[in-house]
Write a protein that holds these residues in place. Sequence first.
Motif, PDB file in Angstrom:
ATOM      1  N   GLN A 134      15.599  -8.928  71.994  1.00 56.43           N
ATOM      2  CA  GLN A 134      15.540  -7.829  72.951  1.00 56.43           C
ATOM      3  C   GLN A 134      14.105  -7.355  73.163  1.00 56.43           C
ATOM      4  OE1 GLN A 134      17.786  -4.284  71.873  1.00 56.43           O
ATOM      5  NE2 GLN A 134      18.206  -3.878  74.029  1.00 56.43           N
ATOM      6  N   LYS A 135      13.347  -7.281  72.086  1.00 51.14           N
ATOM      7  CA  LYS A 135      11.989  -6.748  72.165  1.00 51.14           C
ATOM      8  C   LYS A 135      10.955  -7.795  72.542  1.00 51.14           C
ATOM      9  CE  LYS A 135       8.682  -3.890  69.584  1.00 51.14           C
ATOM     10  NZ  LYS A 135       8.424  -3.136  68.313  1.00 51.14           N
ATOM     11  N   ILE A 195       7.889 -14.115  74.503  1.00 51.63           N
ATOM     12  CA  ILE A 195       7.776 -15.408  73.836  1.00 51.63           C
ATOM     13  C   ILE A 195       7.995 -16.534  74.841  1.00 51.63           C
ATOM     14  CG2 ILE A 195       8.899 -16.952  72.178  1.00 51.63           C
ATOM     15  CD1 ILE A 195       9.419 -14.485  70.414  1.00 51.63           C
ATOM     16  N   LEU A 196       8.985 -16.384  75.723  1.00 50.44           N
ATOM     17  CA  LEU A 196       9.291 -17.433  76.692  1.00 50.44           C
ATOM     18  C   LEU A 196       8.179 -17.653  77.707  1.00 50.44           C
ATOM     19  CD1 LEU A 196      13.080 -16.836  77.370  1.00 50.44           C
ATOM     20  CD2 LEU A 196      12.033 -18.961  76.569  1.00 50.44           C
ATOM     21  N   GLN A 197       7.354 -16.670  77.898  1.00 53.17           N
ATOM     22  CA  GLN A 197       6.210 -16.850  78.795  1.00 53.17           C
ATOM     23  C   GLN A 197       5.125 -17.715  78.162  1.00 53.17           C
ATOM     24  OE1 GLN A 197       4.965 -12.930  79.988  1.00 53.17           O
ATOM     25  NE2 GLN A 197       6.873 -12.509  81.081  1.00 53.17           N
ATOM     26  N   ALA A 228      19.557 -11.525  81.923  1.00 51.45           N
ATOM     27  CA  ALA A 228      18.872 -11.726  83.203  1.00 51.45           C
ATOM     28  C   ALA A 228      17.366 -11.813  83.003  1.00 51.45           C
ATOM     29  CB  ALA A 228      19.218 -10.593  84.164  1.00 51.45           C
ATOM     30  N   ALA A 229      16.819 -10.970  82.121  1.00 53.26           N
ATOM     31  CA  ALA A 229      15.379 -10.971  81.861  1.00 53.26           C
ATOM     32  C   ALA A 229      14.945 -12.284  81.211  1.00 53.26           C
ATOM     33  CB  ALA A 229      15.005  -9.790  80.969  1.00 53.26           C
ATOM     34  N   LEU A 230      15.764 -12.805  80.309  1.00 48.97           N
ATOM     35  CA  LEU A 230      15.433 -14.062  79.643  1.00 48.97           C
ATOM     36  C   LEU A 230      15.520 -15.240  80.618  1.00 48.97           C
ATOM     37  CD1 LEU A 230      17.332 -13.491  76.281  1.00 48.97           C
ATOM     38  CD2 LEU A 230      14.859 -13.577  76.579  1.00 48.97           C
TER      39      LEU A 230
END
Length: 277
Positions: free
Chosen positions: A76-77, A82-84, A103-105
């Motif tokens: 969540q945090k 990290i994915l960027q 959705a954000a992930l």
Amino acid sequence: MVRRVGIIGYGYLGQYLVQQINSRSDMELVFVWNRTVSALKESDQIRPDQILEDLSDFEKYQADLIVEVAHPSITQKYGPGILQSTDFMIGSPTALADAELEAALRSAATDHGLYIPSGAFWGGEDIKKMADRGTLQALKVTMTKHPSSFKLSGELKVKNDQVKDTRTVLYDGPVRELCPLAPNNVNTMAAAALAAHNLGFDKVNGSIVADPELRDWHIVEVDVWGPGDLSTGSAFHCKTIRSNPAKVGHVTGSATYASFLSSLLAAKDKGPGIHLC
């Protein structure tokens, strides 16, 4: 090519993964983060330069893959950030029961992959294929454990604490509502909801059962319904039962450790997006 791996969390599963990575020539452990830093300093598997004290500094280690085996709050945090930067494998996919976070992930996974380990979820690839074709009509995952192997909150914890001698169904309903109440126990169900993407967290059904007589096993049952008339009972139906050896009081069964390692080895080269592995 040697893959650089960072581990978030140093409980039983984190310790197992660190040990396995250190024993292999195709992977290199670049960092470990844990809420309790002293556990890392006392470990003979981790060098001082591999201890990450501030998780916000993960980028400086240039990991090819970061693996979370701590708590859904980590994703969540830190998940989108990290994915960027690199590929991310989440051991607590119950985090994705939060629709906004999911959705954000998905939005962040445009250059790197978000990997979901199958864990105790059997038949995930076949279920995903049915979901892709739109032929998956229903899916239910039932998990049965000794009461001491559940880590629950809210009303489910109260209900579980009252279980003494009788097998008791603690919950039976949508996976989305269950995930926040049992974030450490129902990652299998979260993986199922992601594989069954045409149903999702709201339509995949989850059931958790406390059985005081079940002392040496975790039982996971997966019921799948596909093509045909579901209302008359003539639809395709497949049921699998997975009996995982487990010590009383342990959240994770012993066979899940090896399964998670297999997922880690498979978490590569699939490109952007969300992948079951």
